[in-house]
Design an enzyme around this catalytic site. Structure first.
Site, PDB file in Angstrom:
ATOM      1  N   ASP A 289      32.686  57.367  10.768  1.00 51.53           N
ATOM      2  CA  ASP A 289      31.431  58.059  11.088  1.00 51.53           C
ATOM      3  C   ASP A 289      31.666  59.438  11.698  1.00 51.53           C
ATOM      4  O   ASP A 289      30.727  60.207  11.893  1.00 51.53           O
ATOM      5  CB  ASP A 289      30.565  57.219  12.027  1.00 51.53           C
ATOM      6  CG  ASP A 289      31.217  56.942  13.380  1.00 51.53           C
ATOM      7  OD1 ASP A 289      32.265  57.543  13.675  1.00 51.53           O
ATOM      8  OD2 ASP A 289      30.678  56.118  14.140  1.00 51.53           O
TER       9      ASP A 289
ATOM     10  N   HIS B 295      32.843  58.468  16.581  1.00 47.41           N
ATOM     11  CA  HIS B 295      33.497  57.594  17.546  1.00 47.41           C
ATOM     12  C   HIS B 295      35.017  57.627  17.369  1.00 47.41           C
ATOM     13  O   HIS B 295      35.508  57.772  16.247  1.00 47.41           O
ATOM     14  CB  HIS B 295      33.004  56.149  17.389  1.00 47.41           C
ATOM     15  CG  HIS B 295      31.568  55.967  17.719  1.00 47.41           C
ATOM     16  ND1 HIS B 295      30.568  56.118  16.777  1.00 47.41           N
ATOM     17  CD2 HIS B 295      30.954  55.641  18.882  1.00 47.41           C
ATOM     18  CE1 HIS B 295      29.394  55.893  17.357  1.00 47.41           C
ATOM     19  NE2 HIS B 295      29.603  55.608  18.623  1.00 47.41           N
TER      20      HIS B 295
ATOM     21  N   GLY C 179      24.867  52.555  22.288  1.00 45.02           N
ATOM     22  CA  GLY C 179      23.511  53.051  22.090  1.00 45.02           C
ATOM     23  C   GLY C 179      22.790  53.428  23.359  1.00 45.02           C
ATOM     24  O   GLY C 179      21.687  53.997  23.307  1.00 45.02           O
TER      25      GLY C 179
ATOM     26  N   ASN D 270      24.104  59.937  23.811  1.00 48.07           N
ATOM     27  CA  ASN D 270      22.987  59.473  22.980  1.00 48.07           C
ATOM     28  C   ASN D 270      21.700  60.230  23.274  1.00 48.07           C
ATOM     29  O   ASN D 270      20.846  60.378  22.390  1.00 48.07           O
ATOM     30  CB  ASN D 270      22.786  57.964  23.175  1.00 48.07           C
ATOM     31  CG  ASN D 270      23.902  57.163  22.534  1.00 48.07           C
ATOM     32  OD1 ASN D 270      24.282  57.403  21.400  1.00 48.07           O
ATOM     33  ND2 ASN D 270      24.457  56.216  23.272  1.00 48.07           N
TER      34      ASN D 270
ATOM     35  N   SER E 264      28.693  53.585  23.840  1.00 41.13           N
ATOM     36  CA  SER E 264      29.633  53.069  22.840  1.00 41.13           C
ATOM     37  C   SER E 264      31.049  53.618  23.010  1.00 41.13           C
ATOM     38  O   SER E 264      32.021  52.966  22.635  1.00 41.13           O
ATOM     39  CB  SER E 264      29.125  53.400  21.427  1.00 41.13           C
ATOM     40  OG  SER E 264      28.933  54.807  21.279  1.00 41.13           O
TER      41      SER E 264
END
Length: 203
Positions: free
Chosen positions: A178, A181, A66, A97, A29
């Protein structure tokens, strides 16, 4: 009457345009541009920065949100085979991840090793964009995880960029809500920081 035959060697009317170089941004991502507009992603901003310097470069976005290193390893051959041009450089930014899911570091190392081996086989130079483990993963995990990227970069003779999110993780204004990111401004910082490394590799 005698006629002289004159042979002319015609020079090209137009100089051949320099070949456009291709950079493959292969990641998750952070590469794909999670929640960002198309022109705000890392590949888009990196391409814009390089073109602003007068470089004929295209940056292909091969980021999938992801993705773990296992998923990246599985799709890499397809990605490379689908390109019409062999990349002049690849930026590999995978592993975040794996860490967030608490996967064993041995799994991350094995998968990333396989990814870099595939690039080796195809003669594509790589910038390994490293990651750092979150503090909540504990010191033992962090030490083992953080060592994966420099160790593999050295093994494969690739260039190490120590931390892909350098300058972003400590500044909330450069992050999405969040707090994981980067926002568009955060991506701009990432591009600015990695640009000298990319320039050097393109030479």
């Amino acid at each position: 009457m005698k006629f002289a035959i004159v042979l002319l060697v015609a020079a090209p009317l137009f100089a051949q345009a320099p070949k456009e170089k291709l950079i493959l941004a292969f990641g998750d991502s952070l590469t794909a541009g999670y929640q960002l507009k198309p022109g705000e992603s890392f590949p888009a901003q990196l391409e814009a920065a390089l073109r602003k310097e007068g470089r004929q470069v295209r940056v292909h976005n091969a980021g999938v949100s992801g993705d773990t290193t296992a998923q990246g390893k599985a799709r890499l051959p397809w990605v490379l085979n689908s390109l019409k041009q062999k990349p002049d450089l690849a930026i590999v930014a995978l592993g975040a991840n794996d860490m967030l899911r608490g996967q064993p570091v041995t799994v991350t190392r094995t998968n990333l090793d396989a990814i870099l081996t595939e690039f080796d086989k195809r003669g594509i130079p790589v910038i390994v964009a490293g990651m750092l483990a979150a503090p909540n993963m504990g010191p033992a995990y962090g030490k083992e995880y953080n060592a994966v990227f420099p160790t593999l970069a050295k093994k494969h003779g690739d260039t190490l960029y120590p931390f892909f999110l350098n300058g972003v993780t400590t500044n909330p204004r450069l992050q999405l809500a969040d707090q994981m990111h980067p926002n568009a401004a955060g991506v701009a910082v990432m591009v600015k920081n990695i640009l000298p490394t990319v320039r050097k590799q393109l030479k």
